[in-house]
Design an enzyme around this catalytic site. Structure first.
Site, PDB file in Angstrom:
ATOM      1  N   LEU A 157     -43.987 -43.502 -51.772  1.00 43.93           N
ATOM      2  CA  LEU A 157     -45.322 -43.771 -52.292  1.00 43.93           C
ATOM      3  C   LEU A 157     -46.333 -43.415 -51.206  1.00 43.93           C
ATOM      4  O   LEU A 157     -46.188 -43.829 -50.051  1.00 43.93           O
ATOM      5  CB  LEU A 157     -45.452 -45.252 -52.666  1.00 43.93           C
ATOM      6  N   HIS A 158     -47.321 -42.623 -51.560  1.00 44.38           N
ATOM      7  CA  HIS A 158     -48.357 -42.261 -50.607  1.00 44.38           C
ATOM      8  C   HIS A 158     -49.678 -42.073 -51.337  1.00 44.38           C
ATOM      9  O   HIS A 158     -49.719 -41.663 -52.484  1.00 44.38           O
ATOM     10  CB  HIS A 158     -47.982 -41.002 -49.816  1.00 44.38           C
ATOM     11  N   LEU A 159     -50.738 -42.429 -50.672  1.00 40.49           N
ATOM     12  CA  LEU A 159     -52.094 -42.336 -51.205  1.00 40.49           C
ATOM     13  C   LEU A 159     -52.778 -41.134 -50.583  1.00 40.49           C
ATOM     14  O   LEU A 159     -52.725 -40.951 -49.365  1.00 40.49           O
ATOM     15  CB  LEU A 159     -52.878 -43.604 -50.858  1.00 40.49           C
TER      16      LEU A 159
END
Length: 118
Positions: free
Chosen positions: A32-34
């Protein structure tokens, strides 16, 4: 992640309104990465049509949209590969106005018009 992105932008003396915060549907990375990306899109690194569509179509889901979907469904609803492909192959849409084109060069030329009026 979102709060850290806001803090870094403010620490740099920038305005958070200059940035888009979000996630990709069907990301290539498993973690998960923004993404925190400048919303002017005037960059020599933006070289391929793919670079435009992954940040200027529903492939890129805003942080707020993801939170809303999580609250509503308790998960992110998976979109089909065919749907994602249709977004990748569809017209390039300006992130400021209704302009659309099939050519990245035309889009890059078009967005410079918006930079003049900021």
């Amino acid at each position: 992640m979102y709060q850290l992105g806001i803090r870094v932008i403010k620490d740099m003396g920038l305005n958070e309104a200059q940035f888009n915060f979000g996630y990709h549907l069907k990301p290539h990375m498993k973690r998960l990465h923004l993404h925190v990306i400048s919303n002017d899109f005037d960059s020599p690194s933006l070289k391929r049509r793919h670079h435009w569509t992954i940040f200027n179509s529903e492939i890129f889901r805003s942080h707020e949209a993801v939170l809303k979907e999580l609250m509503q469904y308790g998960k992110i609803v998976e979109r089909s590969d065919a749907y994602i492909q249709s977004l990748r192959e569809g017209p390039l849409k300006c992130n400021v106005c209704v302009f659309q084109t099939d050519h990245l060069y035309a889009m890059k030329k078009h967005i410079t018009m918006h930079l003049l009026y900021r």
